[in-house]
Design an enzyme around this catalytic site. Structure first.
Site, PDB file in Angstrom:
ATOM      1  N   LYS A 177      -7.423 -25.194  17.038  1.00 55.04           N
ATOM      2  CA  LYS A 177      -7.012 -24.285  16.027  1.00 55.04           C
ATOM      3  C   LYS A 177      -7.687 -24.524  14.843  1.00 55.04           C
ATOM      4  CE  LYS A 177      -2.313 -23.648  17.340  1.00 55.04           C
ATOM      5  NZ  LYS A 177      -0.660 -24.352  17.386  1.00 55.04           N
ATOM      6  N   GLN A 180       3.938 -27.626  14.985  1.00 52.87           N
ATOM      7  CA  GLN A 180       3.736 -27.587  16.411  1.00 52.87           C
ATOM      8  C   GLN A 180       4.997 -27.983  17.121  1.00 52.87           C
ATOM      9  OE1 GLN A 180       0.596 -26.657  18.022  1.00 52.87           O
ATOM     10  NE2 GLN A 180       1.591 -26.833  19.781  1.00 52.87           N
ATOM     11  N   ASP A 209       3.838 -18.133  13.088  1.00 57.18           N
ATOM     12  CA  ASP A 209       4.274 -18.232  14.573  1.00 57.18           C
ATOM     13  C   ASP A 209       5.264 -17.071  14.875  1.00 57.18           C
ATOM     14  OD1 ASP A 209       2.814 -19.964  16.124  1.00 57.18           O
ATOM     15  OD2 ASP A 209       4.307 -21.496  15.796  1.00 57.18           O
TER      16      ASP A 209
END
Ligand code: NDP
Length: 297
Positions: A54, A98, A121
């Site tokens: 990422k 995460q 997200d």
């Protein structure tokens, strides 16, 4: 029939190029550099690789990359304090914590502490509600990538029967909402579904998001159907190594389907590309600018 391969790797590369163009425009026209902050707790090897990828791609498209690596013993108070700091930081337009978090932390509490505008997200309860009611939301990256691939291949999805296998908050449920939003007739299946094979055989579109290697065989697939394989499973090979496979049995499904995503190289690359796209969308919204076309749905 041999299925058309839905090449997520190539599509994701095009999407990242589009993101890079928008980032360059934000810089030259407005002096703004979009920034993505990623928070990773612990040293899970798969998460480490994912976060590293990422970060690399964030920099490649010209955005600022902020990484916060914390020990897996981090307290909830310390993690919430970091989220609050990132919420207040004007250089940060997207925040990603995460998952999964260590067991002593309440994921819902942490995710819902993120400013919904920076929730790239799309897991914050506000964004879940906005998506569910057909309003402008931050859309979860993996289902967003699946929808982009489906729209690119089919054009309109209206009237198609989609069967989504898996009802997780991060893939199955938002996927079903997106397909419903595109006027599919949607069936959601899960571990308690009775006679899954018969249900899948009725589908024009099958999205498998289960986490069970190769569980969908070709004789479940209606001839000509489109198969989107979200699963990422590592299995042992005869030579003592390992390889990645999806939730569908690729060879037997590709022999029947009209189109199918491979694993790897299908949905996986779309997820990170959509995360970058969401960050640009979030940055544009935060600055009251027109939303870039083609980066969200
Ligand atoms: P979860 O474990 O959260 O959810 C799995 C879902 O599958 C559950 O709803 C479960 O049902 C259902 N399920 C389990 N067994 C069966 C069965 N025998 N028949 C039908 N349904 C079943 O997984 P995720 O949604 O997080 O991930 C799914 C897969 O997608 C994983 O392989 C993951 O690695 C991959 N993934 C890939 C991404 C990418 O970028 N390509 C991103 C995210 C995930 P129930 O609710 O009843 O338990």
């Amino acid at each position: 029939m041999t299925a058309h391969i839905l090449d997520g790797k190539a599509f994701a590369a095009k999407l990242r190029a589009q993101v890079a163009t928008h980032v360059a425009r934000l810089k030259t026209d407005h002096g703004i550099v979009p920034g993505l902050a990623v928070v990773l707790l612990g040293d899970d090897p798969a998460s480490q690789v994912y976060v590293r990828n990422k970060g690399k791609m964030t920099v490649e498209v010209g955005m600022q990359n902020f990484e916060h690596r914390l020990p897996d013993t981090t307290s909830e108070a310390d993690l919430l304090a970091l989220v609050a700091q990132l919420n207040a930081d004007p250089a940060v337009h997207g925040i990603l914590v995460q998952l999964p978090l260590p067991a002593h932390l309440n994921s819902d509490l942490v995710i819902n502490a993120i400013d919904p505008v920076k929730d790239v997200d799309g897991f914050h309860i506000s964004n879940v509600g906005l998506l569910g009611t057909g309003q402008k939301a931050m859309v979860p990256c993996t289902p967003l990538g699946c929808l982009m691939l489906l729209r690119d291949y089919h054009g309109s999805l209206a009237g198609k029967h989609a069967v989504v296998i898996g009802r997780s908050n991060i893939v199955g449920k938002p996927m079903a909402q997106l397909l419903l939003g595109d006027s599919c007739t949607v069936t959601m299946a899960h571990s308690r579904t009775v006679d899954l094979a018969t249900m899948v055989r009725q589908a024009d579109i099958v999205v498998a998001a289960v986490g069970r290697a190769q569980m969908v065989p070709g004789d479940w697939i209606k001839p000509g159907a489109t198969v989107i394989d979200v699963g990422i499973n590592r299995i042992a090979t005869d030579d003592g190594g390992t390889r990645l496979v999806g939730d569908v049995d690729f060879d037997s499904c590709a022999a029947v389907a009209g189109a199918i995503t491979p694993v790897p190289g299908g949905v996986g690359p779309m997820t990170i590309a959509c995360l970058l796209a969401n960050t640009v969308t979030a940055c544009s919204r935060a600055n009251g600018l027109a939303e870039p076309v083609g980066l969200t749905v």
